[in-house]
Scaffold this active site. Structure first.
Site, PDB file in Angstrom:
ATOM      1  N   ASN A 296       0.458  38.229   1.110  1.00 31.04           N
ATOM      2  CA  ASN A 296       1.878  38.302   1.466  1.00 31.04           C
ATOM      3  C   ASN A 296       2.153  37.738   2.846  1.00 31.04           C
ATOM      4  OD1 ASN A 296       1.811  39.760  -0.923  1.00 31.04           O
ATOM      5  ND2 ASN A 296       3.504  41.075  -0.275  1.00 31.04           N
ATOM      6  N   ASP A 335      -1.945  48.789  -0.096  1.00 29.65           N
ATOM      7  CA  ASP A 335      -0.737  48.045  -0.455  1.00 29.65           C
ATOM      8  C   ASP A 335      -1.044  46.568  -0.656  1.00 29.65           C
ATOM      9  OD1 ASP A 335      -1.358  47.968   2.320  1.00 29.65           O
ATOM     10  OD2 ASP A 335       0.605  47.090   2.726  1.00 29.65           O
ATOM     11  N   GLU A 336      -0.208  45.924  -1.427  1.00 23.18           N
ATOM     12  CA  GLU A 336      -0.165  44.461  -1.533  1.00 23.18           C
ATOM     13  C   GLU A 336      -1.531  43.835  -1.824  1.00 23.18           C
ATOM     14  OE1 GLU A 336       3.671  43.352   1.159  1.00 23.18           O
ATOM     15  OE2 GLU A 336       1.777  43.471   2.244  1.00 23.18           O
ATOM     16  N   ILE A 337      -2.256  44.408  -2.765  1.00 24.36           N
ATOM     17  CA  ILE A 337      -3.527  43.794  -3.163  1.00 24.36           C
ATOM     18  C   ILE A 337      -3.204  42.552  -3.976  1.00 24.36           C
ATOM     19  CG2 ILE A 337      -5.772  44.216  -4.212  1.00 24.36           C
ATOM     20  CD1 ILE A 337      -5.115  47.233  -4.033  1.00 24.36           C
TER      21      ILE A 337
END
Lengths: 547, 547
Positions: A296, A335-337
Site C-alpha cells: 500500500n 494489516d494490509e497483507i
C-alpha cells in the site's frame, strides 16, 4: 461494560469549569478560592507512599505555580481580581485511600500496567469554598493520580494570585472505558525520545492511559533489539535514529509513572520491508516495482509468512522485543497483507490463509506463552478465518467505524481506532511523489468536533457493545516529525480521551472546555494549536455557526 | 515582463545539486570540493561595504559552519567521505560588483524597498573545482546578497568536513517576477515578534522579497498607533499581544537587511469590527447577529464608509500607520465588504458603490500623496466600478486563479494569491463552532505540489500576462499561532518562491530539491515538516506514484 450518561452541569457556558475529560459527576458553586502561597499536598495518611506518587504530587504543585493561565474571558480575569483578593484561602489538599482500598499500597506504575479490566482509576474530589482542606480519595494509587490531574485543571491566575473560580467543587469520577489510547508511528519518520516524553505528559493530562507505539514499519526499524543487532543497524534511518534499550526503558518508566501503559506494536507480516536490509532471506518482494502492486506504500516487501524459517525468526524477534515491555499487551499488527507479494513468491503449496493461520498461531503462541495478550488490526478477523487467533485477542478497528459491529459479532474485544474519525493525519494531502492532484486517502481532515461526535457503540446491539473496550486517535507520520507533532495531535487527541473516559459528550457545548485544554497545554510547553481566533476562544459560543 | 524558460540541468536526479529556487542558468560538474577551515568571504573590492552586507557575510559563514547537512542519500554521504578528504580545498569567495554597477554603493536594505520594477536582484556565481576562489558578481548589493544565499545552499557535511558535491558550478541568475511574497495574518491569532523574524529568515533563504503583513482584522488590532492609542489598547488581545512601534521598526529593519520589503495591510472598510471597541462611532453593525448575515466571519462590523467623518478617520489612521513603513506599497484591503451591514445602517442616500468610490478615493488619496502605491484585493476591481481607483494600483487575486485575466484586462498590475493554489490554511477543517461536519471552505489542503503546478499566466493573452508582477502563498490564522507557524508554512511556501523567481518548474522532478530545502531549514532552526517518510526523502523518485 457499563455505560453511563453524562452529568453535564450548568456552569459550562461560563467557560470557567473547564475540566477535561468531564467527570462522571460534578457539582460546582460560584465562589472564588485563593491558593495559599504555602499550599501543600498532604499524603500523610498514606503509609509508604510510592515514589511515583510523590513525584506526581511534586509535578502537580509545580503546575499550580507555573500554569499561570488567565480565565478564557475577554478580560482574562482582570475583573475578578478584587473579588479574588478577598476570597478565602486554601492551604492543603489531603490525599487518602477510601474504605474500599486493599491496604496494600502499590505504585501508579504497577497499577497502570495491570490488566485493563483490573485497573482502578476512579476517585472522588472535594474543594470546599471556605478554605478548609480539599480532598482526593481513591481505592488505588492510580485513582489518586487521576484526581491530582483533575485538581490541576481547577486553577487560574490573575494579579499574581492562583485561584479557583467555582468553589465549592464536588466530583466523583471513573472512566467508562478501560482503554483510552493514542497511537504514534515512529517508523515513517523518527521522533526523538524527548518528543515522546512530552507527548506522554500531555496524554496524562487528559487521562489517556495507553501509548500505542507503532514502533516499526516498512520504512524504518528504529528499535534496538540486542538479540538481532543488525535489524536497527541496517534498518534505522541512521545511528541517531534508534531507540536504544535504555531509551525504551525510559519511555516505559516515564509513561507508567503517569498512569500510561505502553502497547508496543511490531506490525507483521506486512509492513516489514526494511527487515530485508538485515535479514533478506525472510522478506519477499523487497522493493519490488511497481511498489503499488506489492504494497500500500513504498517500499514493497513483507515477511515470508509461509516459510517455517521466517515464522521461527519472527516469533523469536517478537519474543525478544516483547520481553522488554512489562505490560500485558502486544500488537502483532496484521494489516494490509499483500496478496500479490505472497502469490508471486510463495512456494510452500499452502493457501494464503493457511500460511497466515500457521504464522499467526506460532507468533502469537510465543507471546502468549510469556503471558502477553495479543492485539491485531481488524483484517485479521474480518478478512480471514484464522483458527489460531485466540478469542482473547484484542482487535483494532481502523478501516471504518462501520466494521466494529462485525468484529464484536465475531466475539473479539475491540478498540475503536476508525480512520474516518480518529486518523489525525488525514487532510494533509497526498505525499506520494509525482502526484500533484493527490489528496489524503482519508480526506477530509478530522477536526476535533468530527472526532468528538464519534459514538463508540453506534449501530451495535447491547451484546456487541459489550465488546468495545475503548478507543484511540492515531498519528501516522508520513508527513510528521518532531516539528509538527504537537500541533497535529493537540488538542485534537483530547476528543477521544473524553469520549472514552466520560462517554459521548455534547459537541455543541464542549468547545470552550477544549479551548481551556489547548491554552493550558500551551502554558505547560506543549504546542497545541488554537482551534479558533482568540476572539472566539474568549467568547464562548459567539462564533458558533448559527450564533 | 519577460518570461524565460527554465534551464533544468541534468544533475537533479542525484539529489545533490539542490538549489531552490533554480537559477536561470546552472551548470555543474562532478567533483567534490572541501571548504577550508579558514574559509573567508572577501569583500575587499567593495568600497565602504554597507553594514547589512557585512552582516549577511557573517550569517553566510555561520551557516557554512552550522548547517552540517548530510546529503540526502541513503548513507547521508558516508561513502563520499574518503573522496571528500582527498578533494581540493577552497579558501575564499570573492564578492564584487560587475561592470554594470553604478559605482554608488547602497545597502541591501535600501535596495530591497526600491520600486518593484527598479530592484536589481541578479548575480552570477562561480565555484571552481580546483580550489581557486569562488566568485559572486552583481550590479547591486541586493544581487550580491541573493548570490550569497545561493552559495549557502551548495554545501553538505560528512566526517567534520563541509563540502560541495558538484564542482565546478557556474550560475547566472535573476528573477522572472519582481514580486515574490508570503502573507501572514497576525489578527486572527497573534504571533510574537521572534516568530516573524524567524519567518523572515526562512523567506530570505528561498529569495522571497515581500512580507505581506495582514496586520489587523475584525478580531484584533495588534498594531500600536501612537496617534490612536485606544485602537490597540482596546483592540489587541491584551497588552502582551501588541506590536509596538519599536517592534514594527525591528521587523522592517530585519526584513530589509534580508532583501525583504514589508507590505503592510490595513484591511478596509470590511474586516474592521474590532475598531468598534475604540471608535464605535465609525463601525456599523458591530457584533450584529446572526454574524453570518453581516460578515463572512464573526464578529460582524465594518467601517461606515458612507460617512465623511469615518472616511476622514480612516484616512488619518492609514496615514499614521503608513508613515512608519518606509516601503512604497500599502494595502488597504477591500475584500468581502458586506452589503447587508451597509444597507441596514446607511443613511447617506448614496449607493453602496458611490460611497465606496468616495471612501476609496479619499483613503487612497492620502496614501498616494505621501508617495505610496496602493494595493487592494480583487473585489475592488472586479465587483465595483470605482472611478477613484488609480490605475497604478496593484491588485491581489485571491478568490480564484480564474479571476486574474479579468483583473489584467481591466488594466491593473496583479499579484497571484489564489486560494485554490496558495492558501496554506485550507484543508484544516472548519473552525466555526457547533459545526462538526464543517470542512475548510477552500478544501482540499494545498500540497506543495499542487501549489507548484500553478501557472502564473494560465489562460492569459500575452498582453494580459504582462500585468502579472508576481505571487505569494498566504497564511490565514484562524487555526494557527506560533505553535504551528513553521510546519504550516515550510517548506510549502517555497513552491511559489520558485515559481516566481525561476518561472514554472517541473513538478515531476522538483521534490528531491524541496526535501533539501526542508532538511536545511530544520538544521537552521525552522520547523519545516517532512514531505514524505525519510525513506523516500533519501531515495529520489522511488516513492513516486508510478515508481
Amino acid at each position: 461494560m457499563t455505560r453511563r450518561s453524562l452529568l453535564i452541569v450548568s456552569a459550562l457556558a461560563s467557560a470557567a469549569s473547564a475540566l477535561w475529560p468531564l467527570p462522571t459527576s460534578l457539582s460546582t458553586g460560584e465562589s472564588f478560592l485563593r491558593l495559599a502561597s504555602d499550599f501543600s499536598i498532604d499524603h500523610s495518611s498514606i503509609s509508604n507512599p510510592p515514589q511515583d506518587l510523590l513525584d506526581a504530587i511534586t509535578r502537580t504543585l509545580g503546575f499550580l505555580q507555573t500554569d499561570q493561565l488567565g480565565v478564557l474571558t475577554v478580560d482574562r480575569g482582570a475583573s475578578n481580581a478584587s473579588a479574588v483578593k478577598a476570597a478565602p484561602e486554601i492551604s492543603s489538599l489531603k490525599l487518602s485511600f477510601d474504605t474500599g482500598h486493599s491496604g496494600t499500597v502499590t505504585s501508579i506504575s504497577d497499577e497502570a500496567i495491570d490488566d485493563l479490566e483490573s485497573r482502578v482509576e476512579g476517585y472522588s474530589l472535594t474543594l470546599p469554598a471556605d478554605g478548609s482542606a480539599a480532598t482526593i480519595q481513591a481505592n488505588s494509587t492510580l485513582g489518586l493520580f487521576r484526581g491530582l490531574t483533575t485538581f490541576g485543571q481547577l486553577w487560574y491566575y490573575v494579579d499574581n494570585i492562583t485561584y479557583a473560580v467555582e468553589a465549592p467543587v464536588e466530583i466523583t469520577d471513573s472512566p467508562v472505558y478501560p482503554y483510552r489510547g493514542f497511537m504514534l508511528d515512529t517508523a515513517r519518520n523518527f521522533f526523538p525520545v524527548s518528543d515522546i516524553l512530552r507527548t506522554l505528559d500531555a496524554m496524562s493530562w487528559v487521562k489517556i492511559n495507553t501509548f500505542h507505539w507503532h514502533m516499526v514499519d516498512s520504512q524504518s526499524f528504529p528499535i534496538e533489539v540486542p538479540e538481532f543487532p543488525l535489524i536497527s543497524a541496517n534498518g534505522a534511518y541512521g545511528p541517531t535514529f534508534v531507540y536504544s534499550t535504555a531509551d525504551v526503558q525510559n519511555i516505559i518508566t516515564y509513561a507508567a509513572a503517569r498512569g500510561i501503559d505502553v502497547l508496543p506494536e511490531v506490525d507483521t507480516p506486512g509492513h516489514t520491508a526494511i527487515i530485508s536490509e538485515s535479514y533478506p532471506e525472510h522478506v519477499a518482494c523487497p522493493q519490488a516495482t511497481p511498489w503499488a502492486t506489492y504494497a500500500n506504500e513504498p517500499p514493497a516487501g513483507q515477511l515470508r509468512f509461509a516459510s517455517a524459517d521466517t515464522t521461527n525468526f519472527t516469533a523469536s524477534l517478537l519474543s525478544s522485543i516483547s520481553a522488554r515491555f512489562p505490560g500485558k499487551y502486544f500488537s502483532t499488527g496484521g494489516d494490509e497483507i499483500n496478496t500479490e507479494c505472497y502469490t508471486a513468491l510463495n512456494a510452500s503449496g499452502q493457501t494464503f490463509e493457511q500460511a497466515l493461520d500457521t504464522f499467526t498461531g506460532a507468533t502469537h503462541g510465543v507471546l502468549q506463552s510469556s503471558g502477553k495478550t495479543t492485539v491485531v488490526w481488524e483484517e485479521m478477523v474480518l478478512d480471514f478465518n484464522l483458527t489460531s487467533l485466540r478469542n482473547d485477542t484484542i482487535v483494532m478497528v481502523w478501516i471504518s467505524s462501520e466494521d466494529a459491529a462485525a468484529v464484536a459479532s465475531a466475539g473479539f474485544r475491540l478498540v475503536q481506532a476508525p480512520s474516518n474519525y480518529f486518523y489525525l493525519d488525514c487532510g494533509g494531502g497526498g505525499w506520494v511523489g509525482d502526484f500533484p492532484s493527490g489528496n489524503s486517502w482519508c480526506d477530509p481532515f478530522k477536526t476535533w468536533s468530527n472526532a468528538y461526535t464519534f459514538d463508540p457503540i453506534a449501530n451495535m446491539t447491547a451484546e456487541q457493545a459489550a465488546f468495545v473496550i475503548g478507543g484511540e486517535q492515531l498519528l501516522w507520520t508520513e508527513q510528521s516529525h518532531a516539528s509538527n507533532l504537537d500541533p497535529i495531535v493537540w488538542p485534537r487527541a483530547a476528543a477521544s480521551a473524553e469520549i472514552f473516559w466520560s462517554g459521548p459528550g455534547d459537541v455543541d457545548t464542549a468547545l470552550p472546555r477544549l479551548h481551556d485544554v489547548a491554552f493550558r497545554m500551551a502554558q505547560r510547553g506543549v504546542g497545541a494549536i488554537p482551534l479558533q481566533p482568540m476572539w472566539c476562544a474568549l467568547r464562548p459560543f459567539v462564533c458558533d455557526l448559527l450564533a
